[in-house]
Scaffold this active site. Structure first.
Site, PDB file in Angstrom:
ATOM      1  N   GLU A  99       0.838  -1.202   0.000  1.00 34.73           N
ATOM      2  CA  GLU A  99       0.000   0.000   0.000  1.00 34.73           C
ATOM      3  C   GLU A  99       0.877   1.257   0.000  1.00 34.73           C
ATOM      4  O   GLU A  99       1.908   1.311   0.670  1.00 34.73           O
ATOM      5  CB  GLU A  99      -0.859  -0.054   1.266  1.00 34.73           C
ATOM      6  CG  GLU A  99      -1.659   1.173   1.598  1.00 34.73           C
ATOM      7  CD  GLU A  99      -2.317   1.067   2.967  1.00 34.73           C
ATOM      8  OE1 GLU A  99      -3.076   1.985   3.324  1.00 34.73           O
ATOM      9  OE2 GLU A  99      -2.072   0.068   3.684  1.00 34.73           O
ATOM     10  N   TRP A 100       0.455   2.264  -0.748  1.00 39.86           N
ATOM     11  CA  TRP A 100       1.127   3.559  -0.717  1.00 39.86           C
ATOM     12  C   TRP A 100       0.588   4.361   0.465  1.00 39.86           C
ATOM     13  O   TRP A 100      -0.618   4.570   0.581  1.00 39.86           O
ATOM     14  CB  TRP A 100       0.886   4.313  -2.026  1.00 39.86           C
ATOM     15  CG  TRP A 100       1.452   5.710  -2.019  1.00 39.86           C
ATOM     16  CD1 TRP A 100       0.787   6.870  -1.753  1.00 39.86           C
ATOM     17  CD2 TRP A 100       2.810   6.072  -2.294  1.00 39.86           C
ATOM     18  NE1 TRP A 100       1.641   7.938  -1.843  1.00 39.86           N
ATOM     19  CE2 TRP A 100       2.903   7.486  -2.164  1.00 39.86           C
ATOM     20  CE3 TRP A 100       3.966   5.364  -2.627  1.00 39.86           C
ATOM     21  CZ2 TRP A 100       4.073   8.188  -2.381  1.00 39.86           C
ATOM     22  CZ3 TRP A 100       5.147   6.064  -2.837  1.00 39.86           C
ATOM     23  CH2 TRP A 100       5.197   7.449  -2.705  1.00 39.86           C
ATOM     24  N   ILE A 101       1.472   4.774   1.338  1.00 37.00           N
ATOM     25  CA  ILE A 101       1.089   5.591   2.490  1.00 37.00           C
ATOM     26  C   ILE A 101       1.451   7.039   2.184  1.00 37.00           C
ATOM     27  O   ILE A 101       2.634   7.375   2.047  1.00 37.00           O
ATOM     28  CB  ILE A 101       1.798   5.137   3.782  1.00 37.00           C
ATOM     29  CG1 ILE A 101       1.541   3.657   4.072  1.00 37.00           C
ATOM     30  CG2 ILE A 101       1.365   6.024   4.954  1.00 37.00           C
ATOM     31  CD1 ILE A 101       0.116   3.320   4.417  1.00 37.00           C
ATOM     32  N   ASP A 203      13.297  -3.457  14.755  1.00 40.94           N
ATOM     33  CA  ASP A 203      14.221  -2.550  14.065  1.00 40.94           C
ATOM     34  C   ASP A 203      13.637  -1.140  14.099  1.00 40.94           C
ATOM     35  O   ASP A 203      13.497  -0.471  13.079  1.00 40.94           O
ATOM     36  CB  ASP A 203      14.424  -3.026  12.622  1.00 40.94           C
ATOM     37  CG  ASP A 203      15.569  -2.305  11.919  1.00 40.94           C
ATOM     38  OD1 ASP A 203      16.325  -1.571  12.596  1.00 40.94           O
ATOM     39  OD2 ASP A 203      15.710  -2.464  10.692  1.00 40.94           O
TER      40      ASP A 203
END
Length: 296
Positions: A99-101, A203
Site C-alpha cells: 500500500e502507498w502511504i 528494528d
C-alpha cells in the site's frame, strides 16, 4: 530498460488484485540503502514497491510475515501487502509491493505511536521467546527458533552471531573481542530470563515509522521477534528521532521496569554491533564504550 522490465513483470499481478494495470509509471524514491524503491502509479491506484537485486533467501517473504503478524494484533497500523516474490535466480530481482502511504506528520502522531506501541507490546501471543522462521536485520540474516529463556535467546541468537560475523569481517578483534566475550559470560546479571513475552518490531529506529494522511502511525520494515519489550524502546533512544510525547504516552500505558536504565545499553549494543558489521568502524567507539561500562 530496467523500469520497462519491472513494469512488464508486475503488470499481470496488478490485474490479479483488480487493477487494470493501465498507464503504469515508476518513479524512483530516495531514502533506502538496502533496496531500490519506487512509487508505482497506475490509472487506478498508487503503490509502493521495493526491489532487492541481491540474492537473499526469503528476504521479502520474512518481511511480509512480520507485517502480517503486526497487523493481526490490531494494535498498530502497517501497510497492506499486495505482492511479494523472492527469487534466488541471478539477475532476477525480488519484489515487494505494498500500500502507498501518503505521509502527513500530525501534531499528535508521536503520542499515538507511543500509545499503540504499548498496546502492541501488551498483546499476549506467545509463551516462548524468538520466532519460528529466520529473518533479517538490514542485510544480515538472523537465525531464530523458540527458546524458554529470553537471556539465552538474546545472547545466543542476537549477540553471538554478530560477534562471529565481526570476527570474520575483522570489525571485532583484540581487546574489543575479549571484552565482548567476557560481557556475554556476565550478561545474565542484567538481562532477565523470563520477562513478559511481547511481539517486537525489532528494528524501530526513527525511519521505520511514518504517519498516514489521518495522522495514524504506521510501522514499516519490521524484523520481528517475540522478546522483552525494552529492546524496542532501547533502540528508539539510540539514534534519537522520537519526541518526549512518544515516551510519555508509552510509559503511561506500559511503565518501564526499575532496571531499564541499567540494562538498556545492553539492548542497544546489539544494534551497534549490527551497524558496526554493516557500515564499519564509525560505530566502534560506541560499542567499546558499552563494553567497558559493563566490565566487572
Amino acid at each position: 530498460m530496467i523500469k520497462n522490465k519491472l513494469i512488464q513483470r508486475i503488470s499481470p499481478y496488478l490485474k490479479e488484485w483488480g487493477d487494470t494495470g493501465e498507464d503504469i509509471s515508476l518513479m524512483n524514491l530516495t531514502g533506502g540503502s538496502i533496496n531500490k524503491s519506487y512509487r508505482v502509479k497506475t490509472k487506478q491506484n498508487t503503490y509502493f514497491m521495493k526491489v532487492q537485486e541481491q540474492t537473499r533467501h526469503h528476504f521479502f517473504t520474512s518481511e511480509t510475515k512480520g507485517l502480517k503478524a503486526l497487523r493481526e494484533t490490531e494494535a498498530i497500523k502497517v501497510p497492506d501487502v499486495y505482492f511479494c516474490h523472492d527469487t534466488e535466480k541471478e539477475g532476477t530481482p525480488s519484489i515487494l509491493i505494498t500500500e502507498w502511504i501518503k505521509e502527513v506528520k500530525g501534531k499528535d502522531s508521536e503520542r499515538r505511536l507511543g500509545e499503540n506501541l504499548a498496546k502492541l507490546h501488551s498483546c499476549s501471543l506467545q509463551e516462548s521467546y524468538g520466532l519460528d522462521y529466520d529473518n533479517y536485520i538490514g542485510t544480515l540474516n538472523q537465525e531464530n527458533g523458540w527458546h524458554n529463556s529470553w537471556s539465552d535467546y538474546y545472547i545466543n541468537k542476537r549477540i553471538k552471531p554478530q560477534l562471529q560475523l565481526g570476527v570474520k569481517l575483522k570489525t571485532i578483534h583484540g581487546r574489543r573481542h575479549e571484552n565482548l566475550l567476557k560481557l556475554m559470560d556476565d550478561m545474565k546479571q542484567w538481562i532477565p530470563s523470563q520477562p513478559e513475552v511481547s511481539l517486537l518490531h525489532g528494528d524501530l529506529w526513527g525511519g521505520n515509522w511514518m504517519s498516514d494522511s489521518k495522522g495514524e502511525p504506521v510501522l514499516i520494515d519490521p524484523a520481528i521477534l517475540f522478546g522483552h519489550s525494552e529492546m524496542d524502546l532501547a533502540f528508539t533512544e539510540l539514534f534519537g528521532g522520537y519526541s518526549p510525547s512518544f515516551y510519555k504516552a508509552y510509559t503511561y500505558y506500559r511503565p518501564l521496569g526499575q532496571d531499564y536504565e541499567d540494562r538498556k545499553e545492553l539492548y542497544q549494543l546489539f544494534y551497534l554491533l549490527v551497524h558496526l558489521n554493516i557500515f564499519g568502524e564509525g560505530y566502534g567507539s560506541s560499542v567499546d564504550r558499552i563494553l567497558l561500562r559493563f566490565q566487572s
